[in-house]
Structure formats: structure tokens, C-alpha cells
Design a protein around this motif. Structure first.
Motif, PDB file in Angstrom:
ATOM      1  N   TYR A 182       0.819  -1.221   0.000  1.00 52.28           N
ATOM      2  CA  TYR A 182       0.000   0.000   0.000  1.00 52.28           C
ATOM      3  C   TYR A 182       0.853   1.272   0.000  1.00 52.28           C
ATOM      4  N   ILE A 183       1.985   1.267   0.724  1.00 51.82           N
ATOM      5  CA  ILE A 183       2.800   2.469   0.910  1.00 51.82           C
ATOM      6  C   ILE A 183       3.930   2.497  -0.114  1.00 51.82           C
ATOM      7  N   ASP A 184       4.045   3.603  -0.817  1.00 50.68           N
ATOM      8  CA  ASP A 184       5.143   3.771  -1.770  1.00 50.68           C
ATOM      9  C   ASP A 184       6.445   4.056  -1.023  1.00 50.68           C
ATOM     10  N   HIS A 185       7.497   3.373  -1.409  1.00 50.05           N
ATOM     11  CA  HIS A 185       8.837   3.578  -0.838  1.00 50.05           C
ATOM     12  C   HIS A 185       8.815   3.561   0.690  1.00 50.05           C
ATOM     13  N   PRO A 186       8.384   2.457   1.278  1.00 54.84           N
ATOM     14  CA  PRO A 186       8.266   2.419   2.738  1.00 54.84           C
ATOM     15  C   PRO A 186       9.595   2.213   3.452  1.00 54.84           C
ATOM     16  N   ILE A 187       9.648   2.669   4.683  1.00 56.44           N
ATOM     17  CA  ILE A 187      10.735   2.334   5.598  1.00 56.44           C
ATOM     18  C   ILE A 187      10.092   1.621   6.777  1.00 56.44           C
ATOM     19  N   LEU A 188      10.664   0.488   7.153  1.00 51.00           N
ATOM     20  CA  LEU A 188      10.096  -0.378   8.183  1.00 51.00           C
ATOM     21  C   LEU A 188      11.033  -0.402   9.385  1.00 51.00           C
ATOM     22  N   GLN A 189      10.480  -0.204  10.580  1.00 50.33           N
ATOM     23  CA  GLN A 189      11.290  -0.152  11.797  1.00 50.33           C
ATOM     24  C   GLN A 189      10.618  -0.927  12.924  1.00 50.33           C
ATOM     25  N   GLU A 190      11.425  -1.216  13.954  1.00 47.90           N
ATOM     26  CA  GLU A 190      10.840  -1.786  15.163  1.00 47.90           C
ATOM     27  C   GLU A 190       9.913  -0.761  15.798  1.00 47.90           C
ATOM     28  N   PHE A 191       8.924  -1.230  16.521  1.00 38.92           N
ATOM     29  CA  PHE A 191       7.999  -0.341  17.219  1.00 38.92           C
ATOM     30  C   PHE A 191       8.525  -0.152  18.646  1.00 38.92           C
ATOM     31  N   VAL A 192       8.873   1.088  18.987  1.00 39.78           N
ATOM     32  CA  VAL A 192       9.479   1.383  20.285  1.00 39.78           C
ATOM     33  C   VAL A 192       8.401   1.818  21.273  1.00 39.78           C
ATOM     34  N   ILE A 193       8.382   1.181  22.434  1.00 38.21           N
ATOM     35  CA  ILE A 193       7.449   1.561  23.495  1.00 38.21           C
ATOM     36  C   ILE A 193       8.144   2.547  24.422  1.00 38.21           C
TER      37      ILE A 193
END
Length: 325
Positions: A182-193
Motif C-alpha cells: 500500500y505504501i510507496d517507498h516504505p521504511i520499516l522499523q521496530e515499534f518502540v514503546i
């Protein structure tokens, strides 16, 4: 402070930045200066236009004639300082800063192009953080996705995004597959709490840091803060000082980050412009608008932390009737 010369400020892409327009007007009046606070936008329904002393309309950012229109507007109205407010105008202004300044006589509140380019590209921002020893959420590469070398939840966003548009928490494989498509040129990261912070910084035209104000994001809407609390966290202040110096930024800078449960401050993004919540730090005593007027008057500013620690601010919407439509 009284000057015979007028200092005229032009706020670009003024949109809903009524607070920022009013902050500049209040600083001007408090310093007993002459000059107008002007605002420009593409749309004639942008509310901030009607709180400025004068308002103008400009072509869409990036279209042919945009820079020429900015130059003409500055020249015809004896503008002293041009203030950008949205991400999409930063790179084009940085690329054309010398041209604008030489042909109009106005100063543009923008950092060097290389620094702006780094801030506007989330992948380049993450690479800068890693190269200079700043903490950030772990980036999940395509190879890691293929090898399933990650754990949920994750966080995904466009590499050139802003205002939390198309930024999502990812809870499972089904959502991951959808958002990656769905997202163009995505960057994926850990989710920080942890605790989300916005840090407002101000550096003079030579890059000397004058104020650094961490704010806890108590409540947000569409990526913009609604309620915030000033938190004079000395560790965050020291780290952000180093960040701003190493990037070579000037003017008002808005830094986003999360103070994790492990007490490590992880950077999310850097916006080398006034953020929507900047008036909170301004009202607390770190007045970037007043700083700019003082610098334009030739004053030398020194670093200070004379702002209200622990102050809580809550923003609200208001309406204005526009009869021009």
C-alpha cells in the motif's frame, strides 16, 4: 529595542499556522519594531492568511514560476526574512536560497541543501543517525523481511513522509503484507514503546544553538501535537545539541523521538522548520520568533534555558469567516 528600518517577515504555506503568525506579531510588538508579518499560501481559504498584516497567493510549490513568484513577492514588499513551514517546500528553497537572497534581498530561513536533503529523506536520516552514533529504532531491511528476522509490532512509514500520513503500527504478517504493498517507498522499523517527545531547537544563522526545549507529546491528532508538557530533560537536551551541530542546521528545528523504557532516546525524524506545536515552546520562554527579530537587528544571542519547565499546553480549533470565496 527600536529600529528605524522595517523588518518584514513572510511566512510561506501559512495554512492553519495562526499561532505562528500571532507569535511573530507579538514578538515584533514586544520589541517595539516596525514592519509587517506577511503570509502566503496557495489557497485563499487558508485561515492564517487573515491574521497576517498582509497576505498573498503563490503558485503550487515546485511548479514553474514558483521561485520567481517568491522573489517578486519579497522584492515588492521589502521582505527581510522568508520562513518556510512545510516539508514539501524545504528542498526547493534550500536549492534556490542563494538565488532568492541575491535577487530579492530577503534572507531565507533554511539550512544548507545537504542537511535539508538528509532530513527530508527518512532513509538518509536513519543512515545519518547510525553513522554519527545516535540511537534510532532498528530498521528492518527487505532481506530481514524475507528471512522473517523481526518481531511484531513494527512501524511503517514512507521514506519522504510527513504529518504521520501513511504511518502505521504493524501487528501481524497480514498487515505487513498489506502495508508493504500500500505504501510507496516504505521504511520499516521496530515499534518502540516509551514516551514520545518533540524537541524544539533554535540555532542562529551561524548554527550556534540558542535554545533546546523537550516537550512530551501528551496527545496528538494527524501527527500534530494537541497537548504537550515541557520537560527539561538534560540528557535529551545534550544529545539534541550534538545532533543539530553535527547536521549543521540553522533556525527553528523540530526533532521527534521516543524515550524508551530502557531510558534510551531514539530519534524518529528531524524537521528543519517550525513544527505545528512550536508555539508551546515559544510561550514557555524559548521564543524563536523574538530570536529571529533580534538576529535581524544585529544582536548576538547566547544559549539559555530560561523557559518554564513542567508547563502544560493544550491547543484548540477556532473558526474564521472568509468572505472572499
Amino acid at each position: 529595542m527600536i529600529m528605524s528600518k522595517e523588518i518584514n517577515i513572510l511566512i510561506l504555506s501559512a495554512g492553519r499556522r495562526v499561532e505562528l503568525v500571532n507569535c511573530f506579531k507579538a514578538a515584533r510588538d514586544r520589541l517595539h519594531l516596525k514592519g509587517k508579518v506577511c503570509a502566503a499560501d496557495l489557497s485563499d481559504s487558508a485561515p492564517a492568511l487573515y491574521f497576517a498584516d498582509k497576505h498573498f497567493f503563490l503558485p503550487r510549490i515546485g511548479t514553474q514560476g514558483y521561485i520567481g513568484a517568491v522573489i517578486r513577492l519579497c522584492r515588492e514588499n521589502e521582505i527581510s526574512l522568508v520562513v518556510p513551514t512545510i516539508d514539501t517546500e524545504l528542498e526547493i528553497l534550500a536549492q534556490n536560497r542563494e538565488k532568492i537572497e541575491e535577487e530579492s534581498g530577503a534572507k531565507v530561513l533554511i539550512s544548507e541543501f545537504k542537511s535539508v536533503e538528509t532530513c527530508c529523506d527518512k532513509i538518509k536520516t536513519a543512515a545519518f543517525f547510525r553513522a554519527h552514533g545516535f540511537a534510532l529504532p532498528k530498521v528492518i531491511t527487505a532481506d530481514m523481511v524475507a528471512a522473517e528476522d523481526y518481531s511484531f509490532p513494527l512501524f511503517i512509514k514512507p521514506f519522504d513522509g510527513s504529518s504521520s500520513i501513511n504511518a502505521f503500527k504493524v501487528n501481524n504478517k497480514r498487515e505487513l503484507a498489506f502495508f508493504l504493498s500500500y505504501i510507496d517507498h516504505p521504511i520499516l522499523q521496530e515499534f518502540v514503546i516509551g514516551t514520545e517527545y518533540t524537541v524544539d531547537c533554535f540555532a542562529d544563522f551561524e548554527g550556534n544553538i540558542i535554545t533546546v526545549v523537550p516537550r512530551i507529546r501528551l496527545q496528538t491528532r494527524s501527527g500534530e501535537i494537541l497537548k504537550g508538557k515541557i520537560d527539561k530533560n538534560e540528557a535529551i537536551i545534550a544529545d539534541v545539541k550534538r545532533l543539530v551541530k553535527e547536521l549543521g542546521l540553522i533556525g527553528h528545528i523540530t526533532v521527534q523521538g521516543i524515550l524508551g523504557e530502557d531510558k534510551i532516546f531514539r530519534y524518529i525524524e528531524i524537521n528543519p522548520r517550525f513544527g505545528g506545536g512550536a508555539p508551546m515552546s515559544i510561550m514557555a520562554g524559548a521564543d524563536s520568533c523574538e530570536n529571529l527579530y533580534r538576529l535581524l537587528c544585529g544582536e548576538k544571542l547566547l544559549y539559555h534555558e530560561n523557559y518554564a519547565d513542567g508547563a502544560v499546553y493544550s491547543r484548540f480549533d477556532s473558526s474564521i469567516r472568509i468572505d472572499t470565496l
